[in-house]
Design a protein around this motif. Structure first.
Motif, PDB file in Angstrom:
ATOM      1  N   ARG A   1      23.696  -7.370  25.858  1.00  0.00           N
ATOM      2  CA  ARG A   1      24.009  -5.956  25.622  1.00  0.00           C
ATOM      3  C   ARG A   1      25.472  -5.673  25.954  1.00  0.00           C
ATOM      4  O   ARG A   1      26.170  -4.975  25.209  1.00  0.00           O
TER       5      ARG A   1
ATOM      6  N   ARG B   1      27.916  -7.104  23.277  1.00  0.00           N
ATOM      7  CA  ARG B   1      28.011  -6.278  22.070  1.00  0.00           C
ATOM      8  C   ARG B   1      28.898  -5.062  22.321  1.00  0.00           C
ATOM      9  O   ARG B   1      29.665  -4.643  21.445  1.00  0.00           O
TER      10      ARG B   1
ATOM     11  N   ASP C   1      32.504  -6.208  22.402  1.00  0.00           N
ATOM     12  CA  ASP C   1      32.934  -6.452  21.020  1.00  0.00           C
ATOM     13  C   ASP C   1      33.389  -5.153  20.359  1.00  0.00           C
ATOM     14  O   ASP C   1      34.431  -5.108  19.696  1.00  0.00           O
TER      15      ASP C   1
END
Length: 501
Positions: free
Chosen positions: A42, A45, A48
């Protein structure tokens, strides 16, 4: 991703906004509690989403501002400045002189100042230099502005790689580097489209023809760079988009891989700096980047010229547009290659694969004068070569320990790599056209050398790891006489360290 087997004493941030260095309890990362794999996924992401877009846009601007001179050449740049013989190659070369000189100093400055401020400042600077290039009128002025542009852009590629290494594990880094480095080939595609659109204008202010390319693209760079001051988060501890728990996890997961390290962001240290520079894997990887940059940078600067030689009877706009498809194809191939590299946690073998893909492209260039075959060869070369920027920097980052050594290692890799960029400016010479046998032969030899070098590097790393394993127990006992500072200074010479291929 499976839950990591390595556990260690967790970093507890007393103040989530504290900008100081956070330390792990104990130099040896002793076992206490494992990291939560689902929480890591999590967090990854989220990182990112908040880090990759900004650095990708900055590198897109960086690459366009460096290579738009190739598009300007088709639009009359050489004629207007009365460049003859090797003058164009000289203008290209001067960029790499400053680029190479400022590589390592710039990356160390990035560490000292902080990427969140340093990288946007550099981007504003090279945007201004690009606008200035629209007003050069002779080779002396052109060389002066290109020298300044090289000095300012020198810190972007290694600086972004160093910045990303603050956020990602070693296995994750290559794909994230790819997500911004792929902006290079996309910049080639977008640059061709943008140049075509700009050249359809009658004028932009007082600028006309090729001048408009530099003026408009430089202004776009400045605007995006100013926005990045607000969107580029310096490090996990200062990220207001992370919770206190996420900041803690972001620090812990990166630190868990650093053998013998007690801090995530250490102070600049001469011994660690030298460990980063004189690392055998770093130097070998830098040589790989040097060789492939003869291809990558040569393609960036000369693809419009190559396309013109293949299709001399097409219009200027058609020639510009024909430079786009090879870059698009190369970008898709690079993303697939680097994604696989991340999932396999391997980099060296993918460098070997990249060279294997490029070699047939240059064989085609040398073997035939058929236009369709030669144009197809540009797709092959783009596909195999553009992944190396991500692979080499990730490889160097994976094979050092401390933050200081990582900054120096990445700077060294890119610095030596850009010697290849300097060579590339002399790879396609006027007298060698239109088939450019010297340039194509040089690139074929460079990629064949990469193929051999990466195979031998992989063999050496495995052999040295076996040697380290056989001597580790004896070497570990000798560490008892060292304090934490001495253990940290060992970096890749720590007995528990293993090369990552």
């Amino acid at each position: 991703m499976p839950q990591t087997k390595q556990a260690f004493d967790v970093v507890h941030l007393e103040d989530p906004s504290d900008s100081g260095v956070q330390a792990v309890k104990g130099a040896k990362n002793t076992l206490t509690e494992p990291l939560d794999a689902a929480a890591e996924a999590r967090l990854r992401r989220k990182i990112d989403l908040y880090t990759v877009p900004t650095v990708a846009i900055l590198y897109l601007c960086c690459f366009i501002d460096r290579t738009n001179i190739g598009n300007a050449r088709l639009a009359g740049f050489e004629k207007d400045l009365k460049l003859k013989g090797y003058d164009y190659n000289i203008v290209l070369s001067i960029f790499y002189v400053s680029y190479i000189l400022f590589e390592i100093p710039s990356n160390m400055a990035c560490k000292l100042i902080g990427p969140g401020w340093y990288l946007p400042t550099l981007a504003v600077g090279f945007g201004i230099a690009t606008v200035g290039f629209a007003f050069v009128r002779d080779i002396g002025a052109a060389c002066g502005v290109r020298f300044l542009l090289g000095a300012l852009e020198a810190g972007i590629l290694p600086g972004v790689a160093y910045y990303m290494s603050r956020w990602y594990r070693r296995s994750e880094l290559v794909f994230r580097l790819c997500l911004y480095i792929v902006m290079g080939p996309l910049a080639g595609a977008f640059g061709g489209l943008l140049a075509s659109a700009i050249l359809s204008l009658d004028h932009f202010g007082s600028t006309k023809r090729w001048e408009m390319i530099f003026a408009i693209e430089g202004i776009i760079t400045i605007g995006l760079a100013l926005i990045s001051f607000f969107t580029l988060t310096d490090r996990p501890e200062t990220a207001n988009w992370l919770t206190a728990e996420e900041k803690q996890l972001a620090v812990n997961r990166v630190l868990s891989e650093r053998v013998g390290s007690t801090e995530l962001l250490d102070k600049v240290d001469s011994r660690k700096t030298l460990r980063g520079i004189f690392n055998p894997v770093v130097l070998s990887t830098a040589m790989v980047l040097l060789l492939i940059n003869i291809t990558v940078q040569g393609l960036a600067f000369f693809l419009p010229t190559i396309v013109r030689a293949i299709y001399p009877h097409k219009t200027l706009v058609q020639q510009q547009l024909l430079t786009v498809p090879p870059y698009i194809f190369g970008s898709v191939f690079v993303l697939c290659l680097c994604y696989t590299s991340w999932r396999m946690d391997r980099r060296n073998i993918f460098m070997t694969i990249g060279a294997t893909v490029v070699i047939p492209g240059y064989i085609i260039f040398l073997a035939t004068s058929n236009s369709t075959a030669r144009y197809a060869a540009t797709f092959i070369v783009a596909a195999g070569s553009f992944s190396f920027g991500a692979l080499t920097q990730a490889q160097s980052s994976a094979n050092v320990v401390s933050d200081t050594a990582r900054s120096a290692a990445i700077g060294t890799t890119v610095m030596l790599g850009n010697v290849g960029g300097l060579v590339s400016t002399w790879s396609f010479l006027p007298f060698d056209g239109p088939n450019y046998r010297i340039g194509n032969g040089l690139n074929l030899a460079a990629n064949a050398t990469i193929f051999i070098l990466t195979i031998f590097l992989g063999i050496w790393m495995r052999a040295d790891n076996r040697k380290r394993e056989s001597k580790e127990q004896i070497a570990q006992s000798s560490l008892e006489q060292y304090d934490n500072k001495q253990i940290q200074d060992l970096d890749w010479k720590h007995p528990s360290f293993r090369w990552r291929s």
